[in-house]
Design a protein around this motif. Structure first.
Motif, mmCIF file in Angstrom:
data_model
loop_
_atom_site.group_PDB
_atom_site.id
_atom_site.type_symbol
_atom_site.label_atom_id
_atom_site.label_comp_id
_atom_site.label_asym_id
_atom_site.label_seq_id
_atom_site.Cartn_x
_atom_site.Cartn_y
_atom_site.Cartn_z
ATOM 1 N N GLU A 291 -17.363 -22.468 11.450
ATOM 2 C CA GLU A 291 -16.181 -22.860 10.671
ATOM 3 C C GLU A 291 -15.162 -21.723 10.611
ATOM 4 O O GLU A 291 -13.958 -21.942 10.790
ATOM 5 C CB GLU A 291 -16.608 -23.258 9.260
ATOM 6 N N GLU A 292 -15.638 -20.497 10.382
ATOM 7 C CA GLU A 292 -14.720 -19.356 10.307
ATOM 8 C C GLU A 292 -14.121 -19.034 11.677
ATOM 9 O O GLU A 292 -12.965 -18.618 11.778
ATOM 10 C CB GLU A 292 -15.452 -18.127 9.752
ATOM 11 N N ASN A 295 -11.418 -21.492 12.297
ATOM 12 C CA ASN A 295 -10.260 -21.141 11.476
ATOM 13 C C ASN A 295 -9.387 -20.087 12.148
ATOM 14 O O ASN A 295 -8.155 -20.121 12.049
ATOM 15 C CB ASN A 295 -10.723 -20.631 10.107
ATOM 16 N N SER A 299 -5.599 -21.390 12.553
ATOM 17 C CA SER A 299 -5.034 -20.998 11.258
ATOM 18 C C SER A 299 -3.533 -21.223 11.169
ATOM 19 O O SER A 299 -2.992 -21.376 10.066
ATOM 20 C CB SER A 299 -5.352 -19.526 10.970
ATOM 21 N N TYR A 303 -4.415 -25.340 6.909
ATOM 22 C CA TYR A 303 -4.929 -24.602 5.759
ATOM 23 C C TYR A 303 -6.454 -24.649 5.822
ATOM 24 O O TYR A 303 -7.036 -25.563 6.400
ATOM 25 C CB TYR A 303 -4.471 -25.240 4.448
ATOM 26 N N HIS A 304 -7.097 -23.674 5.152
ATOM 27 C CA HIS A 304 -8.556 -23.615 5.217
ATOM 28 C C HIS A 304 -9.157 -23.310 3.841
ATOM 29 O O HIS A 304 -9.396 -22.150 3.505
ATOM 30 C CB HIS A 304 -8.991 -22.540 6.222
ATOM 31 N N ASP A 326 -12.614 -28.873 5.186
ATOM 32 C CA ASP A 326 -12.605 -27.672 6.021
ATOM 33 C C ASP A 326 -11.181 -27.271 6.388
ATOM 34 O O ASP A 326 -10.802 -26.106 6.270
ATOM 35 C CB ASP A 326 -13.430 -27.900 7.296
ATOM 36 N N PHE A 327 -10.388 -28.263 6.829
ATOM 37 C CA PHE A 327 -9.037 -27.966 7.286
ATOM 38 C C PHE A 327 -8.071 -29.066 6.857
ATOM 39 O O PHE A 327 -8.372 -30.249 6.994
ATOM 40 C CB PHE A 327 -9.001 -27.823 8.811
#
Length: 439
Positions: A291-292, A295, A299, A303-304, A326-327
């Protein structure tokens, strides 16, 4: 050395673990939150305290007479046993995918290239060293830790309790000094001293300056606070911290940093995992890493909100029904919701759909996305939301609401890590281009 390599989220027959009985006995059917007694360092620490701990947060679980690994990757040791949990999306030799995720998300370079000694214990120590700056930075943001300490003096400036036994030993015959002790609320305490010893240990490494380069201010703060530091006190400081673990919830970041420092310094004397009962190691949450990583790629488009750290929460109702998509697309017309799934495309189903559809309804989004690791050269796959009912025999797909599964291809069969990096960076460009084309 008994080394076993397995994949995360994979089922195995129990006999495969016959050479790792000690490790299995310590981790089997235990959630990550139950493993504090072991010397297992789990990143991020927040996955041990979230409310919805599930089977995915177990390292190893017994199920229908078989063992199934969980959603974590990393290294576990016990005596002469070693268990290496690789990503299920890597090839059978080296886990370049995990190395790349760690380099991208945690700024941990490909550790294999740092030293010719690539044993699991050496790699474990390197992992611990490279995550130290993040834990120190997180703790310092709470302010420098202060604690009551007792300091002993032997002079004429009496400001505390006279220590008669020590006075009789040191000052008889009387020579004008009094032995006394004073209780102080000080920054120069055993925990800050432990952090200082860890910093000095890292500095002694050939790549120590690289590790500490981004936290120079934090390091200077610790150094200036530890005027009582003496290198020869290291073992005493370790033992004092092992007896006085930080448990207050407000200082959770310092508690995690304390455990990390102890594990790093124990490795200096090859005492890591030295206990008869304890397993040791470092584990990374695969879903969080994925997930990161996603992002980082998207990005500028999304938004996260951060579920694990419980920041930037959204609500279904007026301050009720807290949710963490998540997003959420930065463009609101049309708004798009996306979910990062660390699982193959065929495993994205059922409850996954319900969750994203609920988020889409909340934000008036007509499109939803799943971002997943792809190892099968899969094209993007679109699902149209049904309308109608089977009772009226009028079910049909709607053209205005859909969910799209968009994979990022993970290279397979690369010759080395650098070939992997070259290939996945090209795949990242294609992934972003495909995403922008269908938004």
């Amino acid at each position: 050395m008994k080394i076993l390599k397995v994949k995360d989220n994979t089922t195995y027959i129990t006999s495969r673990f016959s050479c790792n009985k000690c490790i299995v006995s310590n981790i089997l059917n235990k959630s990550l939150s139950q493993l504090d007694a072991e010397e297992l360092f789990i990143y991020p620490e927040s996955i041990k305290i979230v409310e919805d701990l599930t089977r995915d947060q177990m390292i190893l679980q017994e199920f229908n007479g078989k063992y199934r690994t969980g959603n974590v990757m990393g290294f576990i040791g016990h005596g002469k046993e070693r268990l290496i949990i690789q990503s299920r999306f890597c090839n059978d030799n080296e886990d370049y995918f995990l190395s790349y995720l760690l380099e991208s998300v945690l700024n941990i370079p490909n550790i294999v290239s740092l030293d010719a000694d690539t044993s699991s214990d050496k790699r474990l120590l390197d992992f611990l060293l490279f995550i130290f700056p993040k834990y120190l930075g997180s703790a310092i943001r709470k302010g420098l830790y202060k604690q009551y300490i007792y300091k002993q003096y032997n002079d004429m400036k009496i400001k505390g309790k006279i220590d008669i036994p020590r006075h009789l030993i040191r000052n008889i015959p009387f020579i004008g000094r009094i032995a006394y002790s004073q209780r102080l609320f000080s920054y120069d305490n055993t925990l800050i001293e432990l952090i200082r010893h860890t910093i000095e240990f890292i500095k002694s490494k050939s790549y120590g300056s690289i590790i500490l380069s981004d936290i120079k201010e934090e390091v200077n703060l610790i150094v200036n606070a530890t005027q009582s530091y003496r290198a020869c006190d290291r073992q005493k400081i370790i033992e004092q911290n092992k007896k006085n673990i930080i448990r207050h919830a407000y200082f959770r970041e310092y508690s995690a940093l304390q455990r990390l420092c102890i594990l790093i310094l124990k490795s200096e004397k090859h005492d890591i995992g030295g206990g008869i009962q304890n397993s040791y190691g470092i584990l990374f949450d695969g879903a969080w890493l994925w997930e990161e990583y996603i992002n980082i790629l998207v990005s500028d488009i999304f938004y996260h909100p951060m579920n694990k750290s419980q920041r930037e929460a959204q609500y279904l109702f007026n301050n009720e029904g807290r949710i963490y998509p998540d997003f959420i697309s930065r463009v609101d017309k049309p708004r798009v919701i996306a979910d990062a799934k660390y699982k193959p495309i065929k495993n994205i189903k059922n409850k996954d759909y319900l969750q994203v559809l609920a988020y889409m309804y909340r934000f008036d989004a007509k499109k939803g996305y799943y971002f997943y690791p792809d190892i099968n050269h899969q094209e993007s796959f679109q699902l149209k939301l049904n309308s109608g009912s089977t009772y009226e025999n009028n079910v049909m797909g709607r053209n205005d609401i859909s969910i799209i599964k968009l994979g990022l291809e993970i290279p397979q069969g690369c010759n080395d890590y650098y070939d992997f990096v070259d290939e996945i960076q090209l795949n990242e460009e294609r992934f972003i281009n495909n995403l922008k084309a269908i938004l």
